[in-house]
Design a protein around this motif. Structure first.
Motif, PDB file in Angstrom:
ATOM      1  N   GLN A  14      -3.219   0.636  20.506  1.00 59.22           N
ATOM      2  CA  GLN A  14      -2.915   0.733  19.480  1.00 59.22           C
ATOM      3  C   GLN A  14      -2.941   0.521  18.571  1.00 59.22           C
ATOM      4  O   GLN A  14      -4.135  -1.054  18.331  1.00 59.22           O
ATOM      5  N   PHE A  15      -2.058   0.079  17.160  1.00 59.31           N
ATOM      6  CA  PHE A  15      -2.667  -0.855  15.817  1.00 59.31           C
ATOM      7  C   PHE A  15      -1.425  -1.584  15.873  1.00 59.31           C
ATOM      8  O   PHE A  15      -0.483  -0.455  15.582  1.00 59.31           O
ATOM      9  N   LYS A  16      -0.894  -2.675  15.372  1.00 62.34           N
ATOM     10  CA  LYS A  16       0.618  -2.906  14.743  1.00 62.34           C
ATOM     11  C   LYS A  16       0.120  -2.740  13.165  1.00 62.34           C
ATOM     12  O   LYS A  16      -0.650  -3.340  12.414  1.00 62.34           O
ATOM     13  N   MET A  17       1.465  -3.106  12.228  1.00 61.56           N
ATOM     14  CA  MET A  17       1.393  -2.895  10.925  1.00 61.56           C
ATOM     15  C   MET A  17       3.125  -3.880  11.479  1.00 61.56           C
ATOM     16  O   MET A  17       4.133  -4.013  11.288  1.00 61.56           O
ATOM     17  N   LYS A  18       2.511  -4.669  10.095  1.00 53.77           N
ATOM     18  CA  LYS A  18       3.825  -5.586   9.465  1.00 53.77           C
ATOM     19  C   LYS A  18       4.266  -5.305   7.777  1.00 53.77           C
ATOM     20  O   LYS A  18       3.677  -5.160   7.076  1.00 53.77           O
ATOM     21  N   LEU A  19       4.936  -4.942   7.870  1.00 47.71           N
ATOM     22  CA  LEU A  19       5.858  -4.440   6.687  1.00 47.71           C
ATOM     23  C   LEU A  19       7.149  -6.009   6.519  1.00 47.71           C
ATOM     24  O   LEU A  19       7.686  -5.632   6.636  1.00 47.71           O
ATOM     25  N   ASN A  20       6.624  -5.675   4.811  1.00 49.26           N
ATOM     26  CA  ASN A  20       7.768  -6.520   4.087  1.00 49.26           C
ATOM     27  C   ASN A  20       8.802  -5.859   4.187  1.00 49.26           C
ATOM     28  O   ASN A  20       9.002  -4.925   3.291  1.00 49.26           O
ATOM     29  N   VAL A  21      10.226  -6.211   4.305  1.00 46.90           N
ATOM     30  CA  VAL A  21      11.694  -6.180   3.838  1.00 46.90           C
ATOM     31  C   VAL A  21      11.953  -6.014   2.607  1.00 46.90           C
ATOM     32  O   VAL A  21      12.778  -5.023   1.811  1.00 46.90           O
ATOM     33  N   LYS A  22      10.958  -6.398   1.270  1.00 45.88           N
ATOM     34  CA  LYS A  22      11.175  -6.813   0.264  1.00 45.88           C
ATOM     35  C   LYS A  22      10.264  -5.531  -0.341  1.00 45.88           C
ATOM     36  O   LYS A  22      10.895  -4.536  -0.772  1.00 45.88           O
ATOM     37  N   THR A  23       9.301  -5.628   0.008  1.00 39.68           N
ATOM     38  CA  THR A  23       8.584  -5.185  -0.774  1.00 39.68           C
ATOM     39  C   THR A  23       7.995  -3.540  -0.293  1.00 39.68           C
ATOM     40  O   THR A  23       7.208  -3.682  -0.884  1.00 39.68           O
ATOM     41  N   ASP A  24       8.108  -3.838   0.576  1.00 37.05           N
ATOM     42  CA  ASP A  24       7.624  -2.055   1.616  1.00 37.05           C
ATOM     43  C   ASP A  24       9.358  -1.515   1.822  1.00 37.05           C
ATOM     44  O   ASP A  24       9.283  -0.965   3.013  1.00 37.05           O
ATOM     45  N   ALA A  25      10.101  -1.783   1.531  1.00 37.74           N
ATOM     46  CA  ALA A  25      11.363  -1.932   1.994  1.00 37.74           C
ATOM     47  C   ALA A  25      11.763  -0.066   1.776  1.00 37.74           C
ATOM     48  O   ALA A  25      12.463   0.799   2.217  1.00 37.74           O
ATOM     49  N   ASP A  26      10.418   0.901   0.672  1.00 41.35           N
ATOM     50  CA  ASP A  26      11.026   1.945   0.420  1.00 41.35           C
ATOM     51  C   ASP A  26      10.095   2.930   1.683  1.00 41.35           C
ATOM     52  O   ASP A  26      10.495   3.865   2.441  1.00 41.35           O
TER      53      ASP A  26
END
Length: 53
Positions: A14-26
Motif C-alpha cells: 500500500q502507498f499513501k498520498m497526502k494532497l493539499n486541498v488548495k495546491t492540489d485542487a486540480d
C-alpha cells in the motif's frame, strides 16, 4: 491473523498520498470524478511506463 491478512501481507503493498486541498485542487477534482481512483492511477502509471519502453 486471518487468511485475508496473510494474503495481503504476502502479496500486496500500500502507498499513501497526502494532497493539499488548495495546491492540489486540480488533482483532487479529477480524482473525485473517477469511478475507480485506484484503477485511474494505475492506468496513468502504465501509460507513463509504456512511453519509456
Amino acid at each position: 491473523m486471518g487468511a485475508k491478512e496473510r494474503y495481503d501481507a504476502a502479496n500486496t503493498k500500500q502507498f499513501k498520498m497526502k494532497l493539499n486541498v488548495k495546491t492540489d485542487a486540480d488533482i483532487l477534482a479529477w480524482l473525485e470524478k473517477q469511478e475507480s481512483k485506484q484503477g485511474a492511477i494505475k492506468d496513468l502509471i502504465r501509460k507513463e511506463l509504456a512511453k519509456t519502453k
